[in-house]
Design a protein around this motif. Sequence first.
Motif, mmCIF file in Angstrom:
data_model
loop_
_atom_site.group_PDB
_atom_site.id
_atom_site.type_symbol
_atom_site.label_atom_id
_atom_site.label_comp_id
_atom_site.label_asym_id
_atom_site.label_seq_id
_atom_site.Cartn_x
_atom_site.Cartn_y
_atom_site.Cartn_z
ATOM 1 N N MET A 178 -27.793 5.584 -8.537
ATOM 2 C CA MET A 178 -27.960 6.754 -7.687
ATOM 3 C C MET A 178 -28.491 7.944 -8.490
ATOM 4 O O MET A 178 -29.309 8.738 -8.011
ATOM 5 N N LEU A 179 -28.050 8.042 -9.758
ATOM 6 C CA LEU A 179 -28.430 9.164 -10.611
ATOM 7 C C LEU A 179 -29.590 8.822 -11.544
ATOM 8 O O LEU A 179 -29.921 9.598 -12.440
ATOM 9 N N ASP A 190 -20.207 8.817 -18.612
ATOM 10 C CA ASP A 190 -19.185 9.448 -19.430
ATOM 11 C C ASP A 190 -19.735 10.715 -20.080
ATOM 12 O O ASP A 190 -19.120 11.792 -20.021
ATOM 13 N N GLU A 191 -20.898 10.613 -20.693
ATOM 14 C CA GLU A 191 -21.497 11.761 -21.376
ATOM 15 C C GLU A 191 -21.892 12.844 -20.374
ATOM 16 O O GLU A 191 -21.662 14.033 -20.613
ATOM 17 N N LEU A 192 -22.472 12.440 -19.272
ATOM 18 C CA LEU A 192 -22.916 13.394 -18.253
ATOM 19 C C LEU A 192 -21.732 14.164 -17.667
ATOM 20 O O LEU A 192 -21.818 15.373 -17.414
ATOM 21 N N SER A 193 -20.622 13.477 -17.474
ATOM 22 C CA SER A 193 -19.459 14.089 -16.817
ATOM 23 C C SER A 193 -18.801 15.184 -17.657
ATOM 24 O O SER A 193 -18.049 16.012 -17.128
ATOM 25 N N MET A 198 -16.186 20.963 -11.670
ATOM 26 C CA MET A 198 -15.400 20.752 -10.455
ATOM 27 C C MET A 198 -14.292 19.733 -10.714
ATOM 28 O O MET A 198 -14.361 18.952 -11.669
ATOM 29 N N THR A 199 -13.271 19.729 -9.885
ATOM 30 C CA THR A 199 -12.131 18.825 -10.060
ATOM 31 C C THR A 199 -11.849 17.975 -8.827
ATOM 32 O O THR A 199 -10.775 17.387 -8.709
ATOM 33 N N ASP A 200 -12.802 17.894 -7.903
ATOM 34 C CA ASP A 200 -12.609 17.110 -6.677
ATOM 35 C C ASP A 200 -12.326 15.650 -7.019
ATOM 36 O O ASP A 200 -12.888 15.095 -7.965
ATOM 37 N N HIS A 227 -23.633 18.073 -3.042
ATOM 38 C CA HIS A 227 -23.708 18.976 -4.195
ATOM 39 C C HIS A 227 -24.998 18.843 -5.015
ATOM 40 O O HIS A 227 -25.415 19.812 -5.658
ATOM 41 N N GLN A 228 -25.591 17.651 -5.032
ATOM 42 C CA GLN A 228 -26.850 17.431 -5.754
ATOM 43 C C GLN A 228 -26.782 17.865 -7.222
ATOM 44 O O GLN A 228 -27.730 18.411 -7.779
ATOM 45 N N LYS A 229 -25.632 17.619 -7.848
ATOM 46 C CA LYS A 229 -25.466 17.932 -9.271
ATOM 47 C C LYS A 229 -25.027 16.654 -9.976
ATOM 48 O O LYS A 229 -23.883 16.207 -9.815
#
Length: 307
Positions: A178-179, A190-193, A198-200, A227-229
């Motif tokens: 998807m990304l 993992d690296e991207l996160s 946000m904490t949703d 969110h498109q992030k």
Amino acid sequence: MITVGIDTSNYTTSIAYYDGKTGQNCSRLLPVKQGELGLRQSDAVFAHIKSLPELAGRLFSHIQQENIRAVGVSTRPRAVEGSYMPCFMVGFSHATLLADALNVPLVEVSHQQGHVAASLWSADRMDLMDTPHLAWHLSGGTTELLLVEPEGKNVKCTRIGGTSDISAGQLIDRTGVMLDLPFPAGKHLDELSKSATMTDVFKVKCPAMEFSLSGVQNKVQQFHDTHQKPEETAAYALRCVSEAVYLATKNALKAYPGLPVVFSGGVASNSMLRARMADLNPIFAQPQYSTDSAMGVAVLANRIVEG
């Protein structure tokens, strides 16, 4: 005594040696085109056939072949009736030839048993090979909570929980597609996160030790559409997985009080998952031995032959 281990899974070609204390693993991810979710078995078999001789040559440059006393190989995903994948036959054929050429025993184990042994070895908890404990096998194709018990010098893995549908690794890899991230997507998510704020989280229902992740995939898609992030979507998917595994682990510790919990498989190398489990006193493999590797196979071969 040196033993060699070979593992040709659906993700990685791997060969290792173990001398009873230390060892080395040489591995290579199977090549997957951008946007695809893995390989057909025929393509995986061909990739293993191409990679294994080169990796073996690299490994054998560090050891004396006359000191090899056994060859171990993973021949199936799990040590249960009907467990089979063609890609493991590549490792089996090479291991059989090597064992015959060296005139040493061939030791057959499962990929899952190898994961358990690699985790315990790299965490310096080989004592748990000889006592019951809980273990998560979190990988691209498997999300299983296991009761692990000694079975001679090997281990018996009984499934007591996990996912009822798609695996944690499948959810992570589908999020990666998807990304537009490379496959397998775990380390990239993992690296991207790490830059997310946000904490949703979508809390998966887990009344016992079983949970479903198929609905989470839809939630991740909805979150991304809103969110498109990419960094927030990556973190959202990983939080959902971590929360589900955490809840199942808490319930398992109620059902099996006092047993330690060990984590293995590629998903177990995720930093967010490791942080979420911290208050449960988990035992994690070193990240490089959480992923598919032949080290655990070599460790098991050493134990079984040494007796």
